[in-house]
Design an enzyme around this catalytic site. Structure first.
Site, PDB file in Angstrom:
ATOM      1  N   LYS A  79      33.153 -13.685   3.627  1.00  0.00           N
ATOM      2  CA  LYS A  79      31.875 -13.672   2.929  1.00  0.00           C
ATOM      3  C   LYS A  79      31.151 -14.986   3.202  1.00  0.00           C
ATOM      4  CE  LYS A  79      30.045 -13.406  -1.827  1.00  0.00           C
ATOM      5  NZ  LYS A  79      30.437 -13.267  -3.255  1.00  0.00           N
ATOM      6  N   SER A 155      27.952  -9.752  -5.470  1.00  0.00           N
ATOM      7  CA  SER A 155      27.384 -10.406  -4.309  1.00  0.00           C
ATOM      8  C   SER A 155      28.211 -10.254  -3.034  1.00  0.00           C
ATOM      9  CB  SER A 155      27.208 -11.904  -4.610  1.00  0.00           C
ATOM     10  OG  SER A 155      28.456 -12.520  -4.897  1.00  0.00           O
ATOM     11  N   SER A 179      31.197  -9.854  -8.964  1.00  0.00           N
ATOM     12  CA  SER A 179      30.737  -9.802  -7.576  1.00  0.00           C
ATOM     13  C   SER A 179      31.749  -9.290  -6.567  1.00  0.00           C
ATOM     14  CB  SER A 179      30.242 -11.183  -7.135  1.00  0.00           C
ATOM     15  OG  SER A 179      29.016 -11.485  -7.755  1.00  0.00           O
TER      16      SER A 179
END
Length: 477
Positions: A79, A155, A179
């Protein structure tokens, strides 16, 4: 190479057995990534870096010795937030950081590399992880592989989409109010938020959002989540606190049948809002019935919290965190960032953050601790909490990233959609989202389990995975 086994542990076993090389696994993953570019899940290609790492692993001979570990030689994505890799771009979804390059490698990424995972790209994320959707203006939205009409969540939405689409069996993520678990629910994969301090934020920080943030991964199978957690469990010198070491490796623990657990089940949200979609409620209740059939004691119950106190505290912590990131952008740019270099919702948080007093920040931390004790007291008669991950199926785009009149109102909208997820962050409990339901339209529904420790969650998740398998479900796109 197109019919590889579904998970990282299985792929590593192929490498160890000589059926395939790490380089071949990587080229297959790159081919799948190229064929799925329309998803916009990966925003930074690190193909040359990954090819060199795979070549070194193959030539070293360590992958064939049987001692390299359960993940060695497997392609992996990071990520683009919270998983810095020295020398690699690190925009964190922000226009203000579009040219930023990481100057250090995060402790957790070192652990991934030590485990033999082959890193070959970075996944899309909203600006600074502020949103439970992945629609940054810098890179554009990530497409949910199940439908272009709904968000992949955030996210960690790029990672979830990549795993759901079969580009990789696992990818890294981070979780501050849901997230990891929100995108896991939206994309139909497994998302575990570890307990607080299970891993380290070294070398750049002691913790994130005063302990709300935890780092882990999105996976297709429970055993991959367990193996990855084994790889990153621990603390670095100088960490402010650490979680107790597990009694045994998580990958070993999931092979064991857990003792009967006292499971509280709740379908209603602890926050005001439109309530829980009946399809989601049915998925949670069906999971409760399945767990009861597996020998666990499941009964309706739920801890109570003060929703205003939680929402106020989370809003304050995010405002101050965004001011810190604003200063990071200023240092990178060599000048104060402009308003038009941020998302509107981010700028709102920054503006309010500069007006937040030290007293307000201290009171927010105290409120988090107070609500944690209240939550724990409400769970005193139970071991595990079973609740929805999201209160609906995957939400539409343009809902969870919009600026509101204030940061508090921004989180009111988020919590009316996510429900229980933020409470695992506030309390520090472990929580896992499992793809155990589907809407009438065939979209994923996540069901969430929470507990003080990951071992029992992974054991229960493994039981559910065996009773109601999901790893062979792939999206239409």
């Amino acid at each position: 190479m197109t019919d590889l086994v579904d998970d990282a542990v299985g792929q590593a076993q192929l490498v160890a057995g000589g059926a395939v090389s790490s380089a071949e696994l990587l080229e297959a993953a790159i081919a799948r990534l190229e064929s799925a570019r329309a998803l916009n899940a990966v925003v930074t290609d690190l193909f040359d870096r990954g090819r060199e790492q795979a070549r070194r692993l193959d030539e070293s001979g360590v992958l064939r010795t049987g001692t390299a570990g359960p993940l060695a030689g497997v392609p992996f994505l990071l990520k683009d937030l919270g998983a810095s890799l020295a020398g690699a771009p690190e925009a964190m979804g922000s226009r203000a950081l579009r040219s930023h390059v990481a100057d250090q490698t995060a402790w957790i990424v070192h652990r991934y590399l030590d485990a033999g995972l082959v890193i070959f790209g970075k996944t899309n994320t909203p600006e600074w992880g502020n949103h439970c959707t992945t629609e940054p203006s810098l890179f554009g939205p990530t497409v949910n592989p199940w439908s272009p009409e709904v968000t992949p969540g955030g996210s960690s939405g790029g990672s979830a989409a990549a795993v759901a689409a079969g580009i990789v069996p696992a990818a890294s993520g981070g979780d501050g109010t849901g997230s990891i678990r929100v995108p896991a629910s939206c994309c139909g994969v497994v998302g575990l938020k570890p307990r607080r301090a299970r891993t380290s934020f070294a070398p750049s920080a002691g913790h994130g959002l005063e302990g709300l943030v935890n780092e882990h991964a999105l996976t297709r199978t429970v055993r991959d989540s367990a193996a990855l957690l084994d790889a990153v469990t621990g603390s670095a010198p100088g960490d402010p606190y650490s979680a107790p070491r597990p009694a045994q490796p998580f990958l070993d623990a999931i092979a064991q049948t857990p003792a009967a657990q006292r499971i509280a089940i709740a379908v209603d949200s602890p926050f005001p809002g439109p309530g829980t979609d009946p399809q989601v409620a049915a998925a949670v209740e069906a999971t409760g019935t399945l767990l009861a059939g597996l020998g666990h004691n499941v009964e309706p119950s739920a801890p109570s919290i003060d929703p205003d106190a939680v929402a106020d505290a989370v809003a304050v912590l995010h405002r101050v965190s965004n001011v810190q990131l604003h200063e990071l952008a200023a240092a990178h740019l060599g000048r104060p960032p402009r308003e038009d270099e941020f998302e509107p919702s981010t700028w709102m948080m920054i503006r309010e953050g500069f007006a937040t007093t030290g007293l307000a920040y201290a009171e927010a931390i105290a409120a988090v601790h107070d609500q944690t004790r209240r939550f724990a007291a409400g769970m005193a008669g139970h071991d595990v909490l079973l609740v929805p991950t999201l209160l609906s199926g995957p939400p539409p785009y343009g809902l969870l990233d919009q600026p509101r009149a204030s940061t508090r109102e921004f989180f009111d909208v988020e919590f009316a959609t996510t429900g229980w997820t933020s409470l695992a962050n506030v309390t520090g409990w472990a929580a896992i989202s499992l793809p155990l339901g589907r809407t009438a339209d065939g979209l994923p529904i996540g069901v969430q389990l929470m507990a003080p420790d990951e071992t029992i969650l992974l054991q229960l998740a493994r039981q559910l995975e065996q009773a109601a398998p999901w790893a062979d479900r792939y999206p239409r796109l």
